[in-house]
Every structure is written in C-alpha cells, then in structure tokens.
Design a protein around this motif. Structure first.
Motif, short mmCIF file in Angstrom:
data_model
loop_
_atom_site.label_atom_id
_atom_site.label_comp_id
_atom_site.label_asym_id
_atom_site.label_seq_id
_atom_site.Cartn_x
_atom_site.Cartn_y
_atom_site.Cartn_z
N TYR A 168 0.80 -1.22 0.00
CA TYR A 168 0.00 0.00 0.00
C TYR A 168 0.84 1.27 0.00
CZ TYR A 168 -4.54 -2.12 0.03
OH TYR A 168 -5.66 -2.80 -0.36
N ASP A 169 2.09 1.20 0.38
CA ASP A 169 3.01 2.31 0.12
C ASP A 169 4.40 1.70 -0.02
OD1 ASP A 169 4.46 2.30 2.66
OD2 ASP A 169 2.69 3.22 3.54
N ASP A 170 5.36 2.53 -0.41
CA ASP A 170 6.70 1.98 -0.68
C ASP A 170 7.58 1.96 0.57
OD1 ASP A 170 7.13 4.67 -0.42
OD2 ASP A 170 8.01 4.96 -2.41
N CYS A 171 7.00 2.32 1.73
CA CYS A 171 7.68 2.24 3.02
C CYS A 171 8.94 3.10 3.06
CB CYS A 171 7.95 0.79 3.40
SG CYS A 171 6.44 -0.21 3.52
N ARG A 172 10.14 2.52 3.16
CA ARG A 172 11.38 3.30 3.31
C ARG A 172 12.33 3.01 2.15
NH1 ARG A 172 11.93 3.77 9.29
NH2 ARG A 172 9.77 3.92 9.99
N PRO A 173 12.12 3.64 1.00
CA PRO A 173 12.96 3.33 -0.17
C PRO A 173 14.43 3.69 0.03
CG PRO A 173 11.54 5.24 -0.59
CD PRO A 173 11.07 4.64 0.69
N GLU A 174 14.73 4.54 1.03
CA GLU A 174 16.12 4.93 1.25
C GLU A 174 16.89 3.89 2.06
OE1 GLU A 174 13.96 6.07 4.97
OE2 GLU A 174 13.51 6.09 2.81
N SER A 175 16.20 2.87 2.59
CA SER A 175 16.84 1.85 3.40
C SER A 175 17.25 0.66 2.54
CB SER A 175 15.90 1.37 4.51
OG SER A 175 15.58 2.42 5.39
N THR A 176 18.06 -0.21 3.13
CA THR A 176 18.41 -1.44 2.41
C THR A 176 17.18 -2.35 2.35
OG1 THR A 176 19.20 -2.41 4.49
CG2 THR A 176 20.84 -1.37 3.07
N PRO A 177 17.09 -3.21 1.34
CA PRO A 177 15.96 -4.14 1.27
C PRO A 177 15.87 -5.00 2.53
CG PRO A 177 17.17 -4.14 -0.80
CD PRO A 177 17.99 -3.35 0.18
N CYS A 178 14.67 -5.46 2.86
CA CYS A 178 14.47 -6.25 4.08
C CYS A 178 15.35 -7.49 4.06
CB CYS A 178 13.01 -6.67 4.20
SG CYS A 178 11.90 -5.37 4.75
N PRO A 179 16.22 -7.66 5.06
CA PRO A 179 17.11 -8.82 5.09
C PRO A 179 16.54 -9.96 5.90
CG PRO A 179 17.81 -7.24 6.74
CD PRO A 179 16.54 -6.69 6.13
N LEU A 180 16.54 -11.15 5.35
CA LEU A 180 16.16 -12.34 6.08
C LEU A 180 17.44 -13.00 6.59
CD1 LEU A 180 14.02 -14.41 7.01
CD2 LEU A 180 14.33 -15.57 4.80
N TYR A 181 17.57 -13.05 7.91
CA TYR A 181 18.77 -13.63 8.54
C TYR A 181 18.55 -15.07 8.93
CZ TYR A 181 21.50 -9.31 9.36
OH TYR A 181 22.26 -8.18 9.23
N GLU A 182 19.60 -15.86 8.83
CA GLU A 182 19.71 -17.12 9.53
C GLU A 182 20.93 -16.99 10.42
OE1 GLU A 182 18.77 -21.66 8.58
OE2 GLU A 182 20.45 -20.89 7.41
N ASN A 183 20.69 -16.95 11.73
CA ASN A 183 21.74 -16.63 12.70
C ASN A 183 22.33 -15.26 12.37
OD1 ASN A 183 21.23 -19.02 14.11
ND2 ASN A 183 22.57 -20.19 12.74
N ASP A 184 23.61 -15.19 12.00
CA ASP A 184 24.20 -13.87 11.71
C ASP A 184 24.47 -13.67 10.22
OD1 ASP A 184 26.25 -15.68 11.44
OD2 ASP A 184 27.70 -14.56 12.64
N LYS A 185 23.84 -14.48 9.37
CA LYS A 185 24.05 -14.39 7.93
C LYS A 185 22.76 -14.00 7.22
CE LYS A 185 28.25 -16.01 8.43
NZ LYS A 185 29.42 -15.08 8.38
N ILE A 186 22.87 -13.08 6.28
CA ILE A 186 21.72 -12.73 5.45
C ILE A 186 21.58 -13.80 4.37
CG2 ILE A 186 20.78 -11.06 3.81
CD1 ILE A 186 22.27 -8.87 5.35
N ILE A 187 20.43 -14.46 4.34
CA ILE A 187 20.23 -15.53 3.37
C ILE A 187 19.28 -15.11 2.25
CG2 ILE A 187 20.70 -17.35 5.05
CD1 ILE A 187 17.64 -17.80 5.21
N GLN A 188 18.61 -13.99 2.40
CA GLN A 188 17.72 -13.50 1.35
C GLN A 188 17.52 -12.00 1.55
OE1 GLN A 188 13.38 -14.42 1.20
NE2 GLN A 188 13.91 -15.62 -0.60
#
Length: 515
Positions: A168-188
């Motif tokens: 419904y809106d573009d939220c925070r386009p100035e931020s990095t894309p939402c990171p999916l973590y597994e433990n301390d690693k970004i996996i997506q």
C-alpha cells in the motif's frame, strides 16, 4: 485466603520439581489490537486456531504491554524490566540504528539456555543489529535465529499480495531491502513476503520436531511480522477475508499458529508444553481499515491510553491450565519471572526485575496478579516520568499525549498528533472496570477518589525514586554501515544489497543437527 495461596504455591513447586522440564512457546503478534480476534469479540475476524487456544486455555482481560511501540515492548517481554531500565527508548530502533539491547541484560532465552534448553527465535527481532551485527539474537541466549531484524516497513516495500500486487506504500525506499537472517548471515535480501510465513513456519515446526526427537526441552519465541503495516499474505490467504487486507494478514498468522500447534501435538509433547500468546502493542488505527481494532478502548499504538497497551493474551497448557477467563492485572513483564520459576531458575539478583510470578493466576485461576503497573510513552524522559499508573481497577493519568502515528483528521482529538503532552495535577482518574474507554474522569476532590489518588501518588513517588534510567540506546542514531547488506561495500548503495544466489520464495528449514 493467604494460607490457601501458600498451599497452592507449595503444591505447584512440588509438582513442577517432579515433572520433566516443560517446553516454552511464546507467540508474539505485531500491532494486533485487543479487539482484533474472534475470541475477543471481533465480528468479521476469522482466527479459528487462536479461538480454539482461548477455548482450551486461559484468556486474559487485563493483560498489558509496557510500551505502545515495538522495541521497548519486546525488550520488556524478554527481560522482565521496564524499558527505561534497559535503554530501549526513546522510540523504536530503525534500519541502521547504531544501538541495541545492552549485552548485560539477561533474556528469557539466556535463562533457559542456562537450564539446558534449546532456544530459538523465528520472526521479528527488533532489538538491534549493530555495525558488527553484535545485537542479533544469538548474542542473547538464542541458539538459532531465522527472521527479520526489525519491522518490515523499515525497508522498501515491493510486493505484498499474490501474485505480484504492490504494497500500500513503498515504506522506506532509502533503506536497504528487508534482510532475512539465519543466525548472523543474510540468506535472502529482499525477503519474499509471499513466502515469508511459510518460511517461518517451516523453521518453527522443524525446531519443535528436532527438539522433541532429542527429548530436549526447548524455548521457541515465535515473533510474527503479522499484522504490522504493510499487511501481506501468500497465495493461500490473499483475498481470503471479508475484513480485507488486515483480515488476510490475520488469517495467515492464525494459520501459522495452527502449524505450531500441529507440530506440538504431532510430536506428542502437548501435555508438557506451555504456550503463551499476546501482542507487542496496540493497533495502528491511523491506517484506517488496515489498522486493527482496540475494541472498547481509547486510541491505539503510540499512546498510553488503554488501546495502546492493553493486549489480547492467552495461556495454554493442557492438564495444567484450566480453561477460563481471568481479570487479574498482568503484563508481558511477568513472563520472565514466571517462566524462570516454572523451570526452577532463580531470577537475577543484581538488577531490578519488574515482573511478578503469575503462577497462581495461570494454574489456579485465582488472585495473584499485580497490584499496579506503570505506563511509559514512546519517548519517555526522567523529567516527566511515568505517564500513567494502573492501580487495581483505577488508572491515573499524569500526562496524556497524542502521537504522530495519527493524522490530524483522526476523529478522536486525544489520539492525534496535534495533542501535545498535557500534565495533570491531580491526575485524571478513571475506573476502568466501569469506564474502559477512559471517557469519564472521576471527581478527585473528595472521598473516596481523593484517597485513591493519594495512594497512587505514593506508589509513583516510591517507584520513581528507585528507578535508574539507563543510557538511551535508541538515541545513538543511525548510520549506513549499520544497515544490513548482503554485499558490504557494494555500489550503488543501498539498491545493490541483494542476494543473487537464493531463489526468491524458497523456504529454509532449520539445519539438521544445529542444536
């Protein structure tokens, strides 16, 4: 009465000591209001799994979060301490926040790990990342983490509904894309909203089955992204609710709850598993029909009116917790000491624990709740102190304020951003049993309400005299090098922070043998 309570507590301790250690599951919704569930009276919500949990368990009518916004409420849940003691103020942590939950805080996970538990968080963390990822959950007693480090509106928002419908809106386009973590690693990165709930459910149920197979007691903290803005849902739940997009999101969350219960029953551990469901804060009413419902209570997220902090809550443990309803005053703070005592671990003595053990409420459905509760605004200051105090059925407002989370046209002027902090001396006093909407202040000039205000004033003086305010972690600001990025140092930043080696929508199941 006091003798009966002592006998009950003695029996509980004796019974607990003879049993194997119970599994602990906390289900934590995001921006879900008191009035959003069918079992709390919403006429068009469909939440069959949570409604079943309420029918089989104990439903709370006077359960509270300590904050009307995300980070401080989550800190209080995990530590049993008011946010001003832990530094989780003012406001909430952002994408790129430099600060986080201080390392010297003891969490429920750390307590249970000390007792030999396997511990996992699946879902939203929102207590920090840091420049060197030093504030991620694995630094606080969690063996495993799969999830987003903060609210998903703190990233650019691309696709929220099947098949490729925009948010419904573009939220925070100035931020990095939402990171999916597994433990301390970004996996997506960006996380695939259309598959996120399935991913979370696979990890949570995989963890349950793995621990059950090992006969190892476990703690699962399932922190849903639902029903926070922007709502999202998979193919299964897009257009599934007559309540619209909020209903689609709620339906998907309820499905996740059902998958967890299926895993508990399927693993044969239901009779030794304590499950507790609640929400972090009230609904985002300024989102209109996509914002949730506070039921009969005034205002919502961002305010210290009841709608901002009174939460739905359900406790479930077949054979141990009898079905019923309780009006005892309780809070997220109380889970830390209650769970510690359930597994016979002493709470830390080197710090103030603000929670109380609510075992008698849970296991005997009798008196045993707290007598008072403090309400802090999103941006507390030592000069203002607590905004309100709940004492038995009464609530005294020393300050009221609206919030920027409400637009100028919001129909209740007490909630919107034009209502600056207003001080009251004597405080505004309400009887919440008779006036849950906080619309009719009592006359405190004479008996009996003057004496009640005097009592509450003494509670306030004693409490605030003993509070040591921690350094405000959220005031440390933000920096680009604290923004999670799968390709550190890449350009153009932040658009380059994406993963190319993971197919969007693939589910991750907890690694075999991880714990």
């Amino acid at each position: 009465m006091e003798l009966n309570v002592v006998i009950i507590l003695g029996l509980l301790v004796a019974i607990t000591s003879c049993l194997e250690k119970p599994n602990i599951v906390i289900l934590f919704a995001d921006d879900l209001g008191w009035g959003d569930l069918g079992c709390y009276g919403h006429p068009t919500s469909t939440s069959p799994n949570l409604d079943k949990m309420a029918a089989e368990g104990l439903k709370f009518m006077n359960f509270y979060s300590t904050s009307p916004i995300c980070s401080p409420s989550r800190a209080s849940l995990l530590t049993g301490r008011y946010q001003v003691r832990t530094g989780m103020y003012p406001g909430a942590l952002e994408c790129g926040s430099i600060g986080g939950l201080p390392w010297n805080e003891t969490t429920i996970a750390a307590q249970l790990k000390q007792a030999g538990y396997g511990t996992a968080i699946v879902g939203k963390w929102h207590l920090g990342v840091g420049r060197e990822q030093q504030y991620l959950p694995t630094n606080y007693g969690f063996d495993y983490f799969l999830g987003l480090p903060y609210s998903h509106d703190m990233c650019p928002c691309y696709v929220c509904f099947y098949p490729q419908e925009a948010c419904y809106d573009d939220c925070r386009p100035e931020s990095t894309p939402c990171p999916l973590y597994e433990n301390d690693k970004i996996i997506q990165q960006p996380a695939d909203f259309l598959k996120l709930s399935e991913t979370y459910s696979s990890a949570a149920t995989g963890f349950i089955h793995q621990m059950a197979a090992k006969k190892k007691p476990f703690f699962l903290y399932m922190a849903f992204q639902h029903t926070h803005h922007p709502q999202f849902s998979s193919k299964m739940f897009t257009n599934s609710s007559i309540r619209g997009t909020f209903g689609d999101s709620l339906n998907e969350m309820d499905w996740q709850v059902g998958k967890i219960f299926d895993a508990i029953h399927g693993a044969g551990i239901a009779k030794n598993t304590f499950v507790f469901f609640t929400s972090d804060n009230g609904p985002s009413l300024f989102r209109g029909v996509r914002g949730g419902s506070a039921g009969p209570f005034r205002c919502g997220k961002g305010t210290t009116y009841e709608g901002g902090v009174r939460m739905p809550a359900i406790a479930w443990w077949p054979g141990r917790i009898a079905p019923g309803v309780t009006s005892e005053l309780t809070a997220t703070l109380d889970l830390f000491p209650t769970i510690s005592n359930l597994v016979n671990i002493a709470v830390p003595t080197d710090r103030v624990i603000d929670g109380i053990d609510m075992s008698t409420v849970l296991f005997a459905n009798t008196e045993g709740g707290r007598e008072s509760l403090m309400y802090y605004p999103p941006n507390p200051t030592p000069s203002q102190g607590v905004f309100a105090i709940r004492y038995k059925e009464y609530k005294a407002h020393y300050y009221t304020a609206g919030t920027g989370l409400y637009p100028k046209y919001y129909p209740d002027p007490a909630c919107n951003y034009t209502k600056n902090a207003t001080h009251y001396d004597p405080p505004l006093l309400f009887n919440l049993n008779q006036d849950p909407g906080e619309l009719n202040p009592l006359n405190t000039s004479g008996f009996p309400y003057k004496e009640i205000v005097d009592t509450i004033n003494q509670i306030k003086i004693k409490f605030e005299a003993a509070v040591t305010w921690a350094e405000p972690e959220i005031s440390k600001g933000v920096s680009n090098d604290s923004k999670p990025c799968a390709k550190p140092g890449c350009t153009p930043f932040p658009q380059c922070c994406t993963t190319n080696d993971i197919v969007p929508g693939t589910t991750r199941i907890i690694h075999p043998g991880l714990l």
